[in-house]
Write a protein that holds these residues in place. Structure first.
Motif, PDB file in Angstrom:
ATOM      1  N   ASP A 148      -9.511   6.085   0.422  1.00 39.20           N
ATOM      2  CA  ASP A 148      -9.949   5.034   1.347  1.00 39.20           C
ATOM      3  C   ASP A 148     -10.655   3.910   0.586  1.00 39.20           C
ATOM      4  O   ASP A 148     -10.463   2.717   0.876  1.00 39.20           O
ATOM      5  CB  ASP A 148     -10.892   5.627   2.390  1.00 39.20           C
ATOM      6  N   ALA A 149     -11.505   4.276  -0.396  1.00 40.36           N
ATOM      7  CA  ALA A 149     -12.200   3.265  -1.189  1.00 40.36           C
ATOM      8  C   ALA A 149     -11.210   2.392  -1.956  1.00 40.36           C
ATOM      9  O   ALA A 149     -11.378   1.171  -2.087  1.00 40.36           O
ATOM     10  CB  ALA A 149     -13.176   3.929  -2.148  1.00 40.36           C
ATOM     11  N   LEU A 150     -10.143   3.037  -2.476  1.00 37.35           N
ATOM     12  CA  LEU A 150      -9.118   2.290  -3.195  1.00 37.35           C
ATOM     13  C   LEU A 150      -8.470   1.251  -2.293  1.00 37.35           C
ATOM     14  O   LEU A 150      -8.324   0.082  -2.658  1.00 37.35           O
ATOM     15  CB  LEU A 150      -8.081   3.266  -3.757  1.00 37.35           C
ATOM     16  N   CYS A 151      -8.091   1.671  -1.070  1.00 37.85           N
ATOM     17  CA  CYS A 151      -7.436   0.745  -0.142  1.00 37.85           C
ATOM     18  C   CYS A 151      -8.412  -0.311   0.382  1.00 37.85           C
ATOM     19  O   CYS A 151      -8.048  -1.484   0.554  1.00 37.85           O
ATOM     20  CB  CYS A 151      -6.815   1.511   1.021  1.00 37.85           C
ATOM     21  N   PHE A 180      -7.394  -4.065  -0.061  1.00 37.18           N
ATOM     22  CA  PHE A 180      -6.805  -4.703   1.117  1.00 37.18           C
ATOM     23  C   PHE A 180      -7.773  -4.815   2.304  1.00 37.18           C
ATOM     24  O   PHE A 180      -7.430  -5.392   3.320  1.00 37.18           O
ATOM     25  CB  PHE A 180      -5.562  -3.927   1.571  1.00 37.18           C
ATOM     26  N   GLY A 181      -8.971  -4.215   2.210  1.00 40.03           N
ATOM     27  CA  GLY A 181      -9.917  -4.279   3.321  1.00 40.03           C
ATOM     28  C   GLY A 181      -9.514  -3.410   4.493  1.00 40.03           C
ATOM     29  O   GLY A 181     -10.022  -3.582   5.611  1.00 40.03           O
ATOM     30  N   SER A 182      -8.591  -2.485   4.292  1.00 39.49           N
ATOM     31  CA  SER A 182      -8.134  -1.582   5.349  1.00 39.49           C
ATOM     32  C   SER A 182      -7.676  -0.290   4.699  1.00 39.49           C
ATOM     33  O   SER A 182      -7.539  -0.215   3.470  1.00 39.49           O
ATOM     34  CB  SER A 182      -6.999  -2.216   6.157  1.00 39.49           C
ATOM     35  N   THR A 183      -7.438   0.722   5.513  1.00 36.82           N
ATOM     36  CA  THR A 183      -7.012   2.019   4.993  1.00 36.82           C
ATOM     37  C   THR A 183      -6.053   2.669   5.976  1.00 36.82           C
ATOM     38  O   THR A 183      -6.179   2.494   7.198  1.00 36.82           O
ATOM     39  CB  THR A 183      -8.227   2.933   4.752  1.00 36.82           C
ATOM     40  N   PRO A 184      -5.036   3.400   5.497  1.00 44.93           N
ATOM     41  CA  PRO A 184      -4.070   4.021   6.409  1.00 44.93           C
ATOM     42  C   PRO A 184      -4.704   5.029   7.362  1.00 44.93           C
ATOM     43  O   PRO A 184      -4.141   5.339   8.413  1.00 44.93           O
ATOM     44  CB  PRO A 184      -3.088   4.713   5.451  1.00 44.93           C
ATOM     45  N   ARG A 185      -5.885   5.579   7.039  1.00 45.84           N
ATOM     46  CA  ARG A 185      -6.530   6.570   7.904  1.00 45.84           C
ATOM     47  C   ARG A 185      -6.797   5.999   9.300  1.00 45.84           C
ATOM     48  O   ARG A 185      -6.768   6.726  10.294  1.00 45.84           O
ATOM     49  CB  ARG A 185      -7.840   7.015   7.275  1.00 45.84           C
ATOM     50  N   LEU A 186      -7.048   4.650   9.362  1.00 48.06           N
ATOM     51  CA  LEU A 186      -7.415   4.030  10.628  1.00 48.06           C
ATOM     52  C   LEU A 186      -6.228   3.398  11.357  1.00 48.06           C
ATOM     53  O   LEU A 186      -6.406   2.805  12.426  1.00 48.06           O
ATOM     54  CB  LEU A 186      -8.476   2.947  10.375  1.00 48.06           C
ATOM     55  N   THR A 224     -12.143  20.931   2.381  1.00 47.91           N
ATOM     56  CA  THR A 224     -12.123  19.894   3.407  1.00 47.91           C
ATOM     57  C   THR A 224     -13.513  19.283   3.548  1.00 47.91           C
ATOM     58  O   THR A 224     -14.512  19.981   3.615  1.00 47.91           O
ATOM     59  CB  THR A 224     -11.678  20.497   4.761  1.00 47.91           C
ATOM     60  N   GLY A 225     -13.524  17.943   3.592  1.00 47.43           N
ATOM     61  CA  GLY A 225     -14.791  17.236   3.718  1.00 47.43           C
ATOM     62  C   GLY A 225     -15.467  16.958   2.394  1.00 47.43           C
ATOM     63  O   GLY A 225     -16.583  16.421   2.358  1.00 47.43           O
ATOM     64  N   ALA A 226     -14.800  17.317   1.264  1.00 44.71           N
ATOM     65  CA  ALA A 226     -15.410  17.075  -0.040  1.00 44.71           C
ATOM     66  C   ALA A 226     -15.357  15.595  -0.437  1.00 44.71           C
ATOM     67  O   ALA A 226     -16.085  15.173  -1.346  1.00 44.71           O
ATOM     68  CB  ALA A 226     -14.722  17.925  -1.104  1.00 44.71           C
ATOM     69  N   GLY A 227     -14.479  14.822   0.198  1.00 49.75           N
ATOM     70  CA  GLY A 227     -14.406  13.390  -0.112  1.00 49.75           C
ATOM     71  C   GLY A 227     -13.147  12.979  -0.832  1.00 49.75           C
ATOM     72  O   GLY A 227     -13.086  11.887  -1.428  1.00 49.75           O
ATOM     73  N   LYS A 228     -12.093  13.829  -0.781  1.00 50.07           N
ATOM     74  CA  LYS A 228     -10.840  13.462  -1.462  1.00 50.07           C
ATOM     75  C   LYS A 228     -10.235  12.216  -0.844  1.00 50.07           C
ATOM     76  O   LYS A 228      -9.883  11.257  -1.535  1.00 50.07           O
ATOM     77  CB  LYS A 228      -9.852  14.636  -1.377  1.00 50.07           C
ATOM     78  N   SER A 229     -10.110  12.210   0.505  1.00 50.69           N
ATOM     79  CA  SER A 229      -9.516  11.051   1.185  1.00 50.69           C
ATOM     80  C   SER A 229     -10.420   9.829   1.080  1.00 50.69           C
ATOM     81  O   SER A 229      -9.941   8.681   1.111  1.00 50.69           O
ATOM     82  CB  SER A 229      -9.248  11.376   2.653  1.00 50.69           C
ATOM     83  N   LEU A 242     -19.797   5.780   1.388  1.00 49.41           N
ATOM     84  CA  LEU A 242     -18.584   5.717   2.205  1.00 49.41           C
ATOM     85  C   LEU A 242     -18.244   7.130   2.697  1.00 49.41           C
ATOM     86  O   LEU A 242     -18.162   8.071   1.881  1.00 49.41           O
ATOM     87  CB  LEU A 242     -17.414   5.130   1.420  1.00 49.41           C
ATOM     88  N   ALA A 243     -18.058   7.260   4.007  1.00 47.64           N
ATOM     89  CA  ALA A 243     -17.617   8.516   4.639  1.00 47.64           C
ATOM     90  C   ALA A 243     -18.460   9.688   4.146  1.00 47.64           C
ATOM     91  O   ALA A 243     -19.682   9.693   4.278  1.00 47.64           O
ATOM     92  CB  ALA A 243     -16.131   8.719   4.404  1.00 47.64           C
ATOM     93  N   SER A 244     -17.827  10.674   3.502  1.00 49.45           N
ATOM     94  CA  SER A 244     -18.533  11.897   3.122  1.00 49.45           C
ATOM     95  C   SER A 244     -19.181  11.823   1.752  1.00 49.45           C
ATOM     96  O   SER A 244     -19.754  12.805   1.293  1.00 49.45           O
ATOM     97  CB  SER A 244     -17.550  13.079   3.150  1.00 49.45           C
TER      98      SER A 244
END
Length: 476
Positions: free
Chosen positions: A48-51, A55-61, A39-44, A11-13
């Motif tokens: 995102d994986a949690l959401c 819920f199948g969605s994430t606030p980032r999007l 930045t870019g280490a994968g904190k978010s 997932l992502a980074s």
């Protein structure tokens, strides 16, 4: 709700499989902890994986335009599509979360996306979600997103909006919060924490206070024509009120004492009634004891009579047996007399036939010329001889039966003599205990003679078994 573990893959980074277990050390006993890194280490991505898993969605999007597209191989997908979180150059990825629901049970929510045949250049497939009960290992939802959403919100106790406000604060929302002025920050706090309800409650309380003040003003206007009492009058009323309060307390104490006395009186009446009932029961028991005195005395005499009881029972049995033997003897004597009469008649017939034979033989010798008549007489004699043979045979049988009957009669006479002797002995014993005779009659009234009836029935059955043979012999 409590998060137990987060697992993700591609997932992502974050490449490959990643596992964060909050039930294992060092996180299990860490209390508070922070997710840090450049930045870019994968904190978010972790959030995102949690959401995604839940819920199948994430606030980032959420802020992505619905019309913007991003290339994906030979196709394009929307920039707000959660499948964009799949790491480039990967054929599949997933996000998985273990949590404790509001019902105290452990669940596992999983979000997964794949490319066709899991090839890097394959076309993106639709994402799937599933919910597993870890305690019972039962799959609760799989494939249908609407069903999954209803079940997860029921187990989690939060919707996506509530989760992002109460648990996960999006990075963009927090930045806007820091840069906003007081009014905007208050509005943003209401948006994030859903506290607009408290503003409405404050407005409603202000309106209620305003209405209360208006009602108070109206009441004060209505009281404008009334003047308070003088100090002396008010003191007199207060003193009178105090006296009445003292009288009321005194009356209440008297009432309490009377209630207590009434309870004592009720208890006294109940105890007296119980005493009277017990005395009546005692009197009835004493009367019943007196009435049973005779029965106890008779029972004591019965106990004394118990060792001799079998002799009286045996006496009655022998009397009945002797009576049956006498009846049988009379029947046999009558049958013997009939047999004697029949035997005499047969002997007489035999003598008459012999005399007729002699007369015929003499007539044959004396009357040779009357040979034809003699021949006829001879034929008649032959017939008479033929008739005499069964008569002689029957006479022999009658004689044998007569001898058997005489032997049977002799045996019965012997048994009669033995029974008479035994009866005499029992009569002597009975005369020695004549004082217990009334008790025997009373015993018959108290105790059924079941054993005697059984013995008599057995002897009667034996007599019935022997009777047909004796009657048949007597008839022959």
């Amino acid at each position: 709700m409590k998060i137990l573990a987060i697992r993700l893959k591609n997932l992502a980074s974050l490449a490959g499989e990643q596992v964060i277990d909050f039930t294992a050390e060092p996180l299990a006993s860490a209390g508070l902890f922070a997710i840090t890194g450049p930045t870019g280490a994968g904190k978010s991505t972790i959030l995102d994986a949690l959401c995604l898993a839940l819920f199948g969605s994430t606030p980032r999007l959420d802020g992505a335009s619905l019309l913007s597209k991003v290339p994906d191989g030979s196709d394009e997908i929307g920039s707000g599509d959660e499948r964009n979180l799949l790491r480039r150059g990967c054929g599949s990825g997933y996000a998985e979360v273990d949590f404790v629901g509001v019902d105290g049970r452990r669940y596992r929510a999983r979000w997964e996306v794949k490319r066709a045949r899991e090839k890097i250049d394959g076309r993106l497939q639709a994402s799937s979600q599933s919910l597993l009960d870890l305690d019972s290992e039962q799959l609760l939802a799989s494939g249908k997103k609407r069903e999954f959403k209803e079940l997860l919100e029921a187990r989690l106790g939060l919707t996506l909006a509530q989760f992002t406000r109460a648990v996960l604060l999006a990075q963009s929302e927090f930045s806007a919060f820091l840069k906003a002025d007081d009014n905007e920050r208050g509005t943003l706090l209401e948006k994030l924490t859903d506290t607009g309800l408290y503003s409405r409650l404050g407005q409603a309380s202000f309106e209620a206070a305003k209405r209360t003040r208006e009602s108070l003003a109206q009441l004060q206007q209505q009281l404008g024509g009334l003047q308070p009492l003088e100090t002396e009058a008010r003191q007199a009323l207060e003193a009178r009120h105090g006296e009445q309060q003292d009288a009321l307390r005194s009356a209440q104490q008297q009432l309490k004492a009377l209630e207590q006395q009434r309870q004592w009186l009720a208890d006294l009446m109940r105890l007296q009634h119980e005493r009277d009932t017990a005395q009546a029961q005692l009197q009835e028991a004493e009367a019943e004891q007196k009435n049973l005195a005779d029965a106890r005395r008779i029972l004591a005499l019965f106990e004394q009579l118990a060792p001799q009881r079998h002799r009286f029972i045996r006496q009655d049995e022998l009397r009945q047996l002797l009576s049956r033997i006498e009846e049988t003897l009379v029947r046999h004597q009558t049958a013997g007399e009939r047999l004697q009469d029949r035997l005499a008649a047969l002997e007489q017939g035999c003598q008459q036939a012999a005399m007729q034979l002699q007369s015929a033989e003499q007539a044959q010798r004396e009357a040779e010329p009357r040979l034809a008549q003699a021949r006829r007489d001879e034929e008649r004699l032959q017939h008479l001889t033929a008739d005499l043979a069964p008569i002689r045979q029957e006479a022999a049988q009658i004689e044998a039966s007569h001898l058997d009957t005489e032997a049977r009669l002799k045996q019965l006479n012997d048994r009669q003599q033995q029974g008479a002797q035994h009866l005499a002995e029992l009569t002597a014993q009975l005369e020695s205990s004549t004082g217990l005779q009334p008790l025997c009659a009373a015993w018959d009234g108290y105790r059924p003679r079941l054993q005697q009836a059984v013995q008599l029935a057995a002897r009667l059955q034996q007599g019935r078994t022997e009777l047909p043979g004796l009657e048949q012999r007597a008839q022959t």
